[in-house]
Design a protein around this motif. Structure first.
Motif, PDB file in Angstrom:
ATOM      1  N   ARG A   1      -4.337  -5.874   5.141  1.00  0.00           N
ATOM      2  CA  ARG A   1      -4.156  -5.533   4.021  1.00  0.00           C
ATOM      3  C   ARG A   1      -4.651  -3.958   4.007  1.00  0.00           C
ATOM      4  NH1 ARG A   1      -8.635  -8.025  -0.212  1.00  0.00           N
ATOM      5  NH2 ARG A   1     -10.575  -6.991   0.916  1.00  0.00           N
ATOM      6  N   GLU A   2      -5.619  -3.471   4.635  1.00  0.00           N
ATOM      7  CA  GLU A   2      -6.142  -2.174   4.714  1.00  0.00           C
ATOM      8  C   GLU A   2      -4.935  -1.349   5.131  1.00  0.00           C
ATOM      9  OE1 GLU A   2      -8.479  -4.049   8.335  1.00  0.00           O
ATOM     10  OE2 GLU A   2      -7.816  -4.721   6.271  1.00  0.00           O
ATOM     11  N   GLU A   3      -4.150  -1.579   6.346  1.00  0.00           N
ATOM     12  CA  GLU A   3      -3.245  -0.742   6.961  1.00  0.00           C
ATOM     13  C   GLU A   3      -2.127  -0.684   6.016  1.00  0.00           C
ATOM     14  OE1 GLU A   3      -2.101  -2.845  10.490  1.00  0.00           O
ATOM     15  OE2 GLU A   3      -4.065  -2.672  11.383  1.00  0.00           O
ATOM     16  N   VAL A   4      -1.706  -1.661   5.194  1.00  0.00           N
ATOM     17  CA  VAL A   4      -0.608  -1.639   4.147  1.00  0.00           C
ATOM     18  C   VAL A   4      -0.883  -0.866   3.109  1.00  0.00           C
ATOM     19  CG1 VAL A   4       0.808  -3.105   2.746  1.00  0.00           C
ATOM     20  CG2 VAL A   4       0.390  -3.915   4.802  1.00  0.00           C
ATOM     21  N   ALA A   5      -2.182  -0.773   2.358  1.00  0.00           N
ATOM     22  CA  ALA A   5      -2.584   0.062   1.614  1.00  0.00           C
ATOM     23  C   ALA A   5      -2.759   1.359   1.941  1.00  0.00           C
ATOM     24  CB  ALA A   5      -3.979  -0.718   0.730  1.00  0.00           C
ATOM     25  N   LEU A   6      -3.385   1.573   3.179  1.00  0.00           N
ATOM     26  CA  LEU A   6      -3.180   2.868   3.642  1.00  0.00           C
ATOM     27  C   LEU A   6      -2.088   3.629   3.888  1.00  0.00           C
ATOM     28  CD1 LEU A   6      -4.984   5.476   4.745  1.00  0.00           C
ATOM     29  CD2 LEU A   6      -5.136   4.097   6.833  1.00  0.00           C
ATOM     30  N   GLU A   7      -1.017   2.973   4.203  1.00  0.00           N
ATOM     31  CA  GLU A   7       0.237   3.343   4.380  1.00  0.00           C
ATOM     32  C   GLU A   7       0.798   4.020   3.216  1.00  0.00           C
ATOM     33  OE1 GLU A   7       2.722   0.454   6.368  1.00  0.00           O
ATOM     34  OE2 GLU A   7       1.641   0.637   8.201  1.00  0.00           O
TER      35      GLU A   7
ATOM     36  N   TYR B   1     -11.603   2.710 -16.100  1.00  0.00           N
ATOM     37  CA  TYR B   1     -12.239   4.316 -15.806  1.00  0.00           C
ATOM     38  C   TYR B   1     -10.834   5.266 -15.555  1.00  0.00           C
ATOM     39  CZ  TYR B   1     -16.744   2.178 -14.652  1.00  0.00           C
ATOM     40  OH  TYR B   1     -17.816   1.658 -14.676  1.00  0.00           O
ATOM     41  N   GLY B   2      -9.680   4.792 -15.974  1.00  0.00           N
ATOM     42  CA  GLY B   2      -8.712   5.870 -16.111  1.00  0.00           C
ATOM     43  C   GLY B   2      -8.054   6.098 -14.974  1.00  0.00           C
ATOM     44  N   ALA B   3      -8.102   5.310 -14.006  1.00  0.00           N
ATOM     45  CA  ALA B   3      -7.363   5.736 -12.640  1.00  0.00           C
ATOM     46  C   ALA B   3      -5.929   4.820 -12.696  1.00  0.00           C
ATOM     47  CB  ALA B   3      -8.348   5.185 -11.502  1.00  0.00           C
ATOM     48  N   ARG B   4      -4.979   5.566 -12.100  1.00  0.00           N
ATOM     49  CA  ARG B   4      -3.749   4.765 -12.012  1.00  0.00           C
ATOM     50  C   ARG B   4      -4.036   3.550 -10.749  1.00  0.00           C
ATOM     51  NH1 ARG B   4       1.821   7.547  -9.581  1.00  0.00           N
ATOM     52  NH2 ARG B   4       0.079   8.683  -8.344  1.00  0.00           N
ATOM     53  N   VAL B   5      -3.624   2.546 -10.933  1.00  0.00           N
ATOM     54  CA  VAL B   5      -3.646   1.474 -10.107  1.00  0.00           C
ATOM     55  C   VAL B   5      -2.357   1.085  -9.412  1.00  0.00           C
ATOM     56  CG1 VAL B   5      -4.567  -0.776  -9.200  1.00  0.00           C
ATOM     57  CG2 VAL B   5      -6.076   0.938 -10.661  1.00  0.00           C
ATOM     58  N   ILE B   6      -2.065   1.092  -8.168  1.00  0.00           N
ATOM     59  CA  ILE B   6      -0.747   0.513  -7.472  1.00  0.00           C
ATOM     60  C   ILE B   6      -1.488  -0.391  -6.719  1.00  0.00           C
ATOM     61  CG2 ILE B   6       1.065   1.321  -6.250  1.00  0.00           C
ATOM     62  CD1 ILE B   6       0.809   4.072  -7.160  1.00  0.00           C
ATOM     63  N   GLN B   7      -0.736  -1.504  -6.777  1.00  0.00           N
ATOM     64  CA  GLN B   7      -1.080  -2.539  -6.069  1.00  0.00           C
ATOM     65  C   GLN B   7      -0.097  -3.021  -4.853  1.00  0.00           C
ATOM     66  OE1 GLN B   7      -1.802  -5.606  -9.213  1.00  0.00           O
ATOM     67  NE2 GLN B   7      -3.911  -5.696  -8.347  1.00  0.00           N
ATOM     68  N   THR B   8      -0.577  -3.331  -3.671  1.00  0.00           N
ATOM     69  CA  THR B   8       0.467  -3.595  -2.557  1.00  0.00           C
ATOM     70  C   THR B   8       0.367  -5.218  -1.888  1.00  0.00           C
ATOM     71  OG1 THR B   8      -1.303  -3.024  -1.107  1.00  0.00           O
ATOM     72  CG2 THR B   8       0.133  -1.380  -1.592  1.00  0.00           C
ATOM     73  N   GLU B   9       1.556  -5.538  -1.486  1.00  0.00           N
ATOM     74  CA  GLU B   9       1.572  -6.888  -1.068  1.00  0.00           C
ATOM     75  C   GLU B   9       1.600  -6.633   0.528  1.00  0.00           C
ATOM     76  OE1 GLU B   9       2.066  -9.668  -2.219  1.00  0.00           O
ATOM     77  OE2 GLU B   9       3.024  -9.881  -4.346  1.00  0.00           O
ATOM     78  N   HIS B  10       0.761  -7.278   1.227  1.00  0.00           N
ATOM     79  CA  HIS B  10       0.545  -7.193   2.721  1.00  0.00           C
ATOM     80  C   HIS B  10       1.157  -8.291   3.420  1.00  0.00           C
ATOM     81  CE1 HIS B  10      -2.948  -9.701   2.266  1.00  0.00           C
ATOM     82  NE2 HIS B  10      -3.161  -9.073   1.004  1.00  0.00           N
ATOM     83  N   GLY B  11       1.455  -9.477   2.872  1.00  0.00           N
ATOM     84  CA  GLY B  11       1.881 -10.695   3.740  1.00  0.00           C
ATOM     85  C   GLY B  11       1.250 -11.046   4.921  1.00  0.00           C
ATOM     86  N   SER B  12       1.517 -10.921   6.084  1.00  0.00           N
ATOM     87  CA  SER B  12       0.682 -11.392   7.226  1.00  0.00           C
ATOM     88  C   SER B  12       0.113 -10.082   7.798  1.00  0.00           C
ATOM     89  CB  SER B  12       1.704 -12.172   8.436  1.00  0.00           C
ATOM     90  OG  SER B  12       2.664 -11.099   8.677  1.00  0.00           O
TER      91      SER B  12
ATOM     92  N   VAL C   1     -11.766  -6.462  14.584  1.00  0.00           N
ATOM     93  CA  VAL C   1     -11.745  -7.668  14.419  1.00  0.00           C
ATOM     94  C   VAL C   1     -10.364  -8.250  14.389  1.00  0.00           C
ATOM     95  CG1 VAL C   1     -12.270  -9.595  12.599  1.00  0.00           C
ATOM     96  CG2 VAL C   1     -13.861  -7.590  12.989  1.00  0.00           C
ATOM     97  N   PRO C   2     -10.021  -9.344  14.994  1.00  0.00           N
ATOM     98  CA  PRO C   2      -8.556  -9.889  15.204  1.00  0.00           C
ATOM     99  C   PRO C   2      -7.888  -9.833  13.582  1.00  0.00           C
ATOM    100  CG  PRO C   2      -9.876 -10.961  16.467  1.00  0.00           C
ATOM    101  CD  PRO C   2     -10.889 -10.220  15.782  1.00  0.00           C
ATOM    102  N   LEU C   3      -6.769  -9.654  13.512  1.00  0.00           N
ATOM    103  CA  LEU C   3      -5.903  -9.978  12.285  1.00  0.00           C
ATOM    104  C   LEU C   3      -6.125 -11.267  11.722  1.00  0.00           C
ATOM    105  CD1 LEU C   3      -4.145  -8.721   9.847  1.00  0.00           C
ATOM    106  CD2 LEU C   3      -2.456  -8.736  11.503  1.00  0.00           C
ATOM    107  N   THR C   4      -6.235 -12.223  12.586  1.00  0.00           N
ATOM    108  CA  THR C   4      -5.931 -13.708  12.166  1.00  0.00           C
ATOM    109  C   THR C   4      -7.379 -14.374  11.660  1.00  0.00           C
ATOM    110  OG1 THR C   4      -6.371 -14.394  14.595  1.00  0.00           O
ATOM    111  CG2 THR C   4      -4.291 -14.241  13.922  1.00  0.00           C
ATOM    112  N   THR C   5      -8.466 -13.419  11.730  1.00  0.00           N
ATOM    113  CA  THR C   5      -9.853 -13.933  11.201  1.00  0.00           C
ATOM    114  C   THR C   5      -9.789 -14.463   9.802  1.00  0.00           C
ATOM    115  OG1 THR C   5     -10.755 -12.265  12.809  1.00  0.00           O
ATOM    116  CG2 THR C   5     -12.084 -13.035  11.110  1.00  0.00           C
ATOM    117  N   PRO C   6     -10.245 -15.626   9.717  1.00  0.00           N
ATOM    118  CA  PRO C   6     -10.247 -16.209   8.329  1.00  0.00           C
ATOM    119  C   PRO C   6     -11.184 -15.451   7.218  1.00  0.00           C
ATOM    120  CG  PRO C   6     -10.829 -17.925   9.953  1.00  0.00           C
ATOM    121  CD  PRO C   6     -10.719 -16.398  10.821  1.00  0.00           C
ATOM    122  N   PRO C   7     -10.824 -15.306   6.222  1.00  0.00           N
ATOM    123  CA  PRO C   7     -11.636 -14.235   5.214  1.00  0.00           C
ATOM    124  C   PRO C   7     -13.076 -14.744   4.839  1.00  0.00           C
ATOM    125  CG  PRO C   7     -10.012 -15.749   3.950  1.00  0.00           C
ATOM    126  CD  PRO C   7      -9.668 -15.928   5.364  1.00  0.00           C
TER     127      PRO C   7
END
Length: 335
Positions: free
Chosen positions: A134-140, A120-131, A236-242
Motif C-alpha cells: 500500500r505504501e508503494e501505491v500511495a507513494l507513486e 485539519y483542512g488537508a485535501r485527502v486522496i485515497q488509493t486502492e492498492h489491491g495485492s 519485510v515480505p509483501l505477503t506478511t499478515p497485517p
C-alpha cells in the motif's frame, strides 16, 4: 555514487525543537508506580505523545519540515503519503503555518484518521492498492501529484529534517527527567519507518549515552531489527499478515532513520498483537490513557518482560492515541 545520509547533530536537533516547541504541546512525563511494581523497575516514566496536537508525535517532525520549506515551496504547498498519523500531523502543521497540504492515504487506512486529516483542512486522496504494497501505491500517486501540480513531495519518515523534528520528544523527556533529578537506564520507543526512534535515540545518544535504546516493532514487521542485524536495509515480505499496529507496518526502515540507528545502536524487540491489546487495556485502567495499538507497542514490550528492567529507571514513549471508540473497545475487549 549515492551520498551518505545526513545525521543531524545536537545543535540541529535543538534548533528544530526551539521552533517546534512554539507550536506544540509539552506532553507530560507521568510516573507510573503500578508499572514499576509489575516489572521490577525502580521507577517507570511514560511520555504520552497521545496527548500531543493531532494525537501523536508526528506534528513535531511535520511542523519542522514545513518550516524548512522555501517561501515559494510553502506558497505552492506540499503532498505526502501516510496511513494516518503523519497525515494528521502534517495537516495540523500546514493549518498552523497556512501551507496547503495534500495527503495520499491507502483506502484501508483507519477512517478516524482520514476524517481527522480532512478536519485539519488537508485535501485527502485515497488509493486502492489491491495485492501491491500500500505504501508503494500511495507513494507513486503522491509523486504523480507532485509533478503535475508542482507541489513539494514530503516523506513521512525518511527525511533528516523529519528525524530532527521528532527528536523533540527525546529532548523534552530529557529535560523533564533532569527536572526530577533522574536519568533513564532504559528507553522503550516504537518503530515504524524509524523517524521517531531515529530522532529520540539521537537526542539520548548526545545527552544520555548510557541509556539503552529498545526499538519496539510488531511481530513480522521488524524491518528495523532485521536491518540492524544485517548491517543494511531489509524489507519485510509483501505477503506478511497485517498487525493491529497500523502505524508501525512499514515494510522497511527509512535510509535516514536507519543511519541514525546504526550510529546510536539499539536493542530490537517485537511484540505480539495480544500483548498490545493488554497494554492498551492497562494504559486505560491504570494510567487513564487512551492509546492506539501503535501507541501502546512500547508499553507492551515493557510488560512482556522480554527486556529485564529490574532496578532500572525506565522511560516508555507512547506515541499516539488516534483510534476510534469502536476500535478501541474491540481491542480492549479482546485483551
Amino acid at each position: 555514487m549515492m551520498s551518505e545520509p545526513r545525521i543531524p547533530d545536537l545543535d540541529h536537533l535543538r534548533r528544530a525543537y526551539d521552533a517546534t516547541s512554539k507550536a506544540t504541546q509539552v506532553t507530560p512525563l507521568l510516573e507510573a508506580r503500578a508499572l514499576a511494581k509489575l516489572t521490577g523497575a525502580e521507577r517507570v516514566f511514560v511520555k504520552p505523545e497521545s496527548l500531543q496536537w493531532a494525537g501523536s508525535f508526528k506534528v513535531r517532525g511535520a511542523y519542522w519540515r514545513l518550516k524548512c520549506l522555501t517561501a515559494e515551496e510553502a506558497r505552492k504547498g506540499v503532498v505526502a503519503y501516510s496511513s494516518g498519523n503523519f497525515a494528521q500531523g502534517l495537516a495540523a502543521a500546514g493549518q498552523a503555518l497556512d501551507i496547503p497540504v495534500t495527503i495520499v492515504m491507502p483506502i484501508d487506512a483507519p477512517k478516524a484518521k482520514s476524517d481527522a486529516t480532512r478536519g485539519y483542512g488537508a485535501r485527502v486522496i485515497q488509493t486502492e492498492h489491491g495485492s501491491r504494497a500500500r505504501e508503494e501505491v500511495a507513494l507513486e500517486r503522491a509523486k504523480e501529484i507532485s509533478e503535475a501540480e508542482k507541489l513539494t513531495l514530503l516523506h513521512p519518515f525518511d527525511d533528516p529534517e523529519v528525524v530532527a523534528g521528532q527528536a523533540g520528544v527525546g529532548l523534552e523527556a530529557l529535560d523533564q527527567l533532569a527536572a526530577k533529578g533522574v536519568s533513564a537506564n532504559t528507553l522503550f520507543c516504537p518503530v515504524g519507518g524509524g523517524g521517531l526512534i531515529g530522532g529520540v535515540s539521537l537526542a539520548f545518544h548526545y545527552l544520555s549515552p548510557r541509556t539503552e535504546i529498545v526499538a519496539v516493532e510488531p511481530e513480522r514487521f521488524n524491518g528495523m531489527g532485521k536491518s540492524l542485524a544485517h548491517g543494511g536495509i531489509e524489507t519485510v515480505p509483501l505477503t506478511t499478515p497485517p498487525s493491529i499496529c497500523d502505524g508501525l507496518m512499514a515494510r522497511r526502515p527509512g535510509v535516514a532513520p536507519f543511519a541514525a540507528m546504526e550510529r546510536v545502536g539499539a536493542r530490537p524487540v517485537t511484540v505480539a498483537d495480544a500483548d498490545v491489546r493488554r497494554a492498551m487495556k492497562l494504559a486505560f485502567e491504570r494510567l487513564k490513557l487512551v492509546l492506539e495499538p501503535s501507541g501502546a507497542a512500547s508499553l507492551a514490550a515493557l510488560l512482556s518482560g522480554t527486556v529485564d528492567v529490574t532496578g532500572d529507571t525506565v522511560l516508555v514513549v507512547c506515541s499516539g492515541g488516534n483510534v476510534s471508540l469502536a476500535d478501541f473497545m474491540r481491542h480492549v475487549a479482546d485483551a
